[in-house]
Design a protein around this motif. Structure first.
Motif, PDB file in Angstrom:
ATOM      1  N   GLU A   1       2.476  -7.619  -3.297  1.00 31.72           N
ATOM      2  CA  GLU A   1       2.593  -7.887  -1.869  1.00 31.72           C
ATOM      3  C   GLU A   1       1.428  -7.242  -1.135  1.00 31.72           C
ATOM      4  O   GLU A   1       1.581  -6.266  -0.409  1.00 31.72           O
ATOM      5  N   PRO A   2       0.224  -7.780  -1.323  1.00 34.03           N
ATOM      6  CA  PRO A   2      -0.948  -7.187  -0.658  1.00 34.03           C
ATOM      7  C   PRO A   2      -0.827  -7.306   0.849  1.00 34.03           C
ATOM      8  O   PRO A   2      -0.258  -8.261   1.379  1.00 34.03           O
ATOM      9  N   VAL A   3      -1.355  -6.325   1.547  1.00 38.53           N
ATOM     10  CA  VAL A   3      -1.359  -6.330   3.009  1.00 38.53           C
ATOM     11  C   VAL A   3      -2.433  -7.278   3.494  1.00 38.53           C
ATOM     12  O   VAL A   3      -3.607  -7.132   3.157  1.00 38.53           O
ATOM     13  N   ALA A   4      -2.034  -8.274   4.271  1.00 35.91           N
ATOM     14  CA  ALA A   4      -2.993  -9.252   4.783  1.00 35.91           C
ATOM     15  C   ALA A   4      -3.439  -8.872   6.182  1.00 35.91           C
ATOM     16  O   ALA A   4      -2.721  -8.205   6.921  1.00 35.91           O
ATOM     17  N   ALA A   5      -4.633  -9.336   6.530  1.00 38.08           N
ATOM     18  CA  ALA A   5      -5.115  -9.135   7.898  1.00 38.08           C
ATOM     19  C   ALA A   5      -4.241  -9.922   8.851  1.00 38.08           C
ATOM     20  O   ALA A   5      -3.691 -10.965   8.485  1.00 38.08           O
ATOM     21  N   PRO A   6      -4.054  -9.481  10.061  1.00 44.46           N
ATOM     22  CA  PRO A   6      -3.196 -10.197  11.014  1.00 44.46           C
ATOM     23  C   PRO A   6      -3.758 -11.574  11.330  1.00 44.46           C
ATOM     24  O   PRO A   6      -4.960 -11.789  11.373  1.00 44.46           O
ATOM     25  N   ALA A   7      -2.839 -12.536  11.547  1.00 46.76           N
ATOM     26  CA  ALA A   7      -3.274 -13.899  11.836  1.00 46.76           C
ATOM     27  C   ALA A   7      -4.034 -13.973  13.145  1.00 46.76           C
ATOM     28  O   ALA A   7      -4.931 -14.782  13.313  1.00 46.76           O
ATOM     29  N   ASP A   8      -3.643 -13.146  14.081  1.00 48.39           N
ATOM     30  CA  ASP A   8      -4.300 -13.130  15.385  1.00 48.39           C
ATOM     31  C   ASP A   8      -4.781 -11.711  15.659  1.00 48.39           C
ATOM     32  O   ASP A   8      -4.095 -10.930  16.300  1.00 48.39           O
ATOM     33  N   PRO A   9      -5.951 -11.318  15.154  1.00 47.82           N
ATOM     34  CA  PRO A   9      -6.430  -9.947  15.354  1.00 47.82           C
ATOM     35  C   PRO A   9      -6.458  -9.583  16.824  1.00 47.82           C
ATOM     36  O   PRO A   9      -6.826 -10.390  17.672  1.00 47.82           O
TER      37      PRO A   9
ATOM     38  N   GLU B   1     -11.980   3.505   4.505  1.00 50.08           N
ATOM     39  CA  GLU B   1     -10.675   4.166   4.562  1.00 50.08           C
ATOM     40  C   GLU B   1      -9.539   3.202   4.260  1.00 50.08           C
ATOM     41  O   GLU B   1      -8.453   3.618   3.829  1.00 50.08           O
ATOM     42  N   ALA B   2      -9.777   1.905   4.476  1.00 48.69           N
ATOM     43  CA  ALA B   2      -8.732   0.917   4.230  1.00 48.69           C
ATOM     44  C   ALA B   2      -8.481   0.693   2.740  1.00 48.69           C
ATOM     45  O   ALA B   2      -7.366   0.352   2.337  1.00 48.69           O
ATOM     46  N   GLU B   3      -9.522   0.877   1.926  1.00 48.39           N
ATOM     47  CA  GLU B   3      -9.390   0.589   0.503  1.00 48.39           C
ATOM     48  C   GLU B   3      -8.290   1.381  -0.179  1.00 48.39           C
ATOM     49  O   GLU B   3      -7.446   0.804  -0.860  1.00 48.39           O
ATOM     50  N   PRO B   4      -8.252   2.714  -0.044  1.00 46.51           N
ATOM     51  CA  PRO B   4      -7.155   3.438  -0.711  1.00 46.51           C
ATOM     52  C   PRO B   4      -5.785   3.085  -0.153  1.00 46.51           C
ATOM     53  O   PRO B   4      -4.788   3.151  -0.879  1.00 46.51           O
ATOM     54  N   MET B   5      -5.727   2.683   1.130  1.00 44.69           N
ATOM     55  CA  MET B   5      -4.440   2.274   1.695  1.00 44.69           C
ATOM     56  C   MET B   5      -3.968   0.984   1.046  1.00 44.69           C
ATOM     57  O   MET B   5      -2.789   0.825   0.717  1.00 44.69           O
ATOM     58  N   ARG B   6      -4.905   0.063   0.839  1.00 47.15           N
ATOM     59  CA  ARG B   6      -4.549  -1.188   0.169  1.00 47.15           C
ATOM     60  C   ARG B   6      -4.200  -0.938  -1.297  1.00 47.15           C
ATOM     61  O   ARG B   6      -3.313  -1.591  -1.859  1.00 47.15           O
ATOM     62  N   ALA B   7      -4.893   0.018  -1.904  1.00 42.52           N
ATOM     63  CA  ALA B   7      -4.631   0.310  -3.309  1.00 42.52           C
ATOM     64  C   ALA B   7      -3.223   0.846  -3.514  1.00 42.52           C
ATOM     65  O   ALA B   7      -2.608   0.618  -4.562  1.00 42.52           O
ATOM     66  N   ARG B   8      -2.718   1.561  -2.498  1.00 46.99           N
ATOM     67  CA  ARG B   8      -1.370   2.114  -2.613  1.00 46.99           C
ATOM     68  C   ARG B   8      -0.290   1.065  -2.362  1.00 46.99           C
ATOM     69  O   ARG B   8       0.867   1.278  -2.688  1.00 46.99           O
ATOM     70  N   ALA B   9      -0.699  -0.039  -1.756  1.00 47.74           N
ATOM     71  CA  ALA B   9       0.276  -1.093  -1.490  1.00 47.74           C
ATOM     72  C   ALA B   9       0.617  -1.824  -2.786  1.00 47.74           C
ATOM     73  O   ALA B   9      -0.113  -1.781  -3.771  1.00 47.74           O
ATOM     74  N   SER B  10       1.720  -2.500  -2.783  1.00 44.46           N
ATOM     75  CA  SER B  10       2.138  -3.241  -3.972  1.00 44.46           C
ATOM     76  C   SER B  10       1.152  -4.344  -4.277  1.00 44.46           C
ATOM     77  O   SER B  10       0.747  -5.107  -3.398  1.00 44.46           O
TER      78      SER B  10
ATOM     79  N   THR C   1      -2.125  -2.195   7.648  1.00 48.44           N
ATOM     80  CA  THR C   1      -3.518  -1.900   7.323  1.00 48.44           C
ATOM     81  C   THR C   1      -4.473  -2.858   8.012  1.00 48.44           C
ATOM     82  O   THR C   1      -5.535  -2.448   8.516  1.00 48.44           O
ATOM     83  N   GLY C   2      -4.115  -4.141   8.056  1.00 49.05           N
ATOM     84  CA  GLY C   2      -4.987  -5.114   8.700  1.00 49.05           C
ATOM     85  C   GLY C   2      -5.164  -4.845  10.182  1.00 49.05           C
ATOM     86  O   GLY C   2      -6.268  -4.947  10.715  1.00 49.05           O
ATOM     87  N   VAL C   3      -4.086  -4.483  10.861  1.00 46.21           N
ATOM     88  CA  VAL C   3      -4.157  -4.171  12.284  1.00 46.21           C
ATOM     89  C   VAL C   3      -4.947  -2.884  12.506  1.00 46.21           C
ATOM     90  O   VAL C   3      -5.776  -2.787  13.419  1.00 46.21           O
ATOM     91  N   LEU C   4      -4.689  -1.889  11.665  1.00 48.30           N
ATOM     92  CA  LEU C   4      -5.438  -0.638  11.771  1.00 48.30           C
ATOM     93  C   LEU C   4      -6.935  -0.881  11.644  1.00 48.30           C
ATOM     94  O   LEU C   4      -7.742  -0.325  12.389  1.00 48.30           O
ATOM     95  N   LEU C   5      -7.301  -1.742  10.706  1.00 45.44           N
ATOM     96  CA  LEU C   5      -8.712  -2.047  10.487  1.00 45.44           C
ATOM     97  C   LEU C   5      -9.279  -2.855  11.650  1.00 45.44           C
ATOM     98  O   LEU C   5     -10.377  -2.583  12.146  1.00 45.44           O
ATOM     99  N   ALA C   6      -8.518  -3.855  12.111  1.00 46.90           N
ATOM    100  CA  ALA C   6      -9.003  -4.716  13.193  1.00 46.90           C
ATOM    101  C   ALA C   6      -9.203  -3.951  14.490  1.00 46.90           C
ATOM    102  O   ALA C   6     -10.131  -4.236  15.251  1.00 46.90           O
TER     103      ALA C   6
END
Length: 279
Positions: free
Chosen positions: A262-270, A250-259, A237-242
């Motif tokens: 184990e939340p999806v974090a943004a990539p360290a190096d976008p 659109e990212a919000e419902p994707m994050r909501a479906r994640a555990s 999700t973080g890469v898709l958003l970046a």
């Protein structure tokens, strides 16, 4: 109905024609010699129509625009002739006496991107499934010259990199005119067509066949073993958003479906814009 064949049809409404691609199999709308003949016949049928002021090239299938060459092309004995046929078809599309628009929703790869580049404008639905690029690292239907007209000296490096872009990355580098989310597809397409209706002016075109013969020779030598290979975009999700595949909304419902644990974090190096790396 202005034209209908086994896999291509052309409809029209209020001076705007829609050319629908519906070639079977995988990858979506993949092109070969017979399919180029169908496409060329459709273009020849509408070319003299005096009542059209715009043509939208789009897919009749929900899974993509055109994902390149059909795997059977790898067995073609005369690749140079096939490339020449594709160049003639794209040249016919590029010289139609009315404005042409490629409506890209899903993979637009290789020869499919060359088809889109032959249009005057490119509109893109920016979703995780919409990828634009040359994953097989060659052009064969005149796309190299048209790509240089869009992004300049970076064109060769982009093709050789095999990288694929999101719709918004492609917009930011000048490869497409507009990129919009799926929720606004009909509104933005209609708005764009309304703007064309007010002007009714065919864009200035400079026909340039520089490099066409070189493309044909290079295509003869190209490694086609990867034709039909699936090209997957990112799923994080973080890469898709970046990279602009999705919007924050659109990212919000994707994050909501994640555990929640184990939340999806943004990539360290976008990722930087793709073309900045291959420039």
């Amino acid at each position: 109905m202005l034209f209908e064949s086994a896999h291509v049809r052309v409809t029209a409404e209020y001076g705007v024609a829609s050319l629908w691609l519906a070639f079977p199999g995988s990858p979506v709308n993949a092109l070969d010699g017979a399919r180029l003949n169908e496409l060329d016949a459709a273009l020849a049928a509408i070319e003299p129509n005096p009542f059209l002021h715009a043509l939208v090239v789009r897919s009749a299938k929900p899974a993509g625009f055109c994902a390149g060459l059909h795997p059977s092309v790898a067995e073609v004995a005369d690749r140079s002739a096939l490339a020449a046929r594709g160049q003639r078809t794209c040249a016919r599309l590029a010289s139609l006496p009315f404005t042409t628009i490629a409506f890209i929703d899903g993979p637009c790869l290789g020869a499919g991107l060359e088809l889109a580049l032959a249009c005057d404008h490119r509109l893109c639905v920016a979703t995780p499934l919409t990828l634009l690029g040359f994953p097989d690292r060659f052009t064969c239907f005149g796309g190299g010259t048209r790509l240089r007209g869009r992004i300049g000296r970076r064109a060769a490096a982009f093709v050789e990199s095999g990288r694929t872009l999101s719709g918004r990355e492609a917009r930011d580098c000048g490869l497409v005119d507009r990129a919009f989310c799926a929720r606004r597809t009909r509104i933005d397409l209609r708005t764009f067509l309304d703007q064309l209706e007010r002007s009714r002016r065919v864009p200035d075109r400079a026909r340039d066949e520089t490099g066409s013969a070189h493309e044909r020779r290079a295509f003869v030598r190209a490694d086609l073993s990867g034709l039909g290979r699936p090209v997957a975009g990112p799923t994080d999700t973080g890469v898709l958003l970046a990279r602009g595949f999705i919007t924050p909304l659109e990212a919000e419902p994707m994050r909501a479906r994640a555990s929640a644990a184990e939340p999806v974090a943004a990539p360290a190096d976008p990722l930087e814009p793709a073309l900045r790396r291959v420039a």
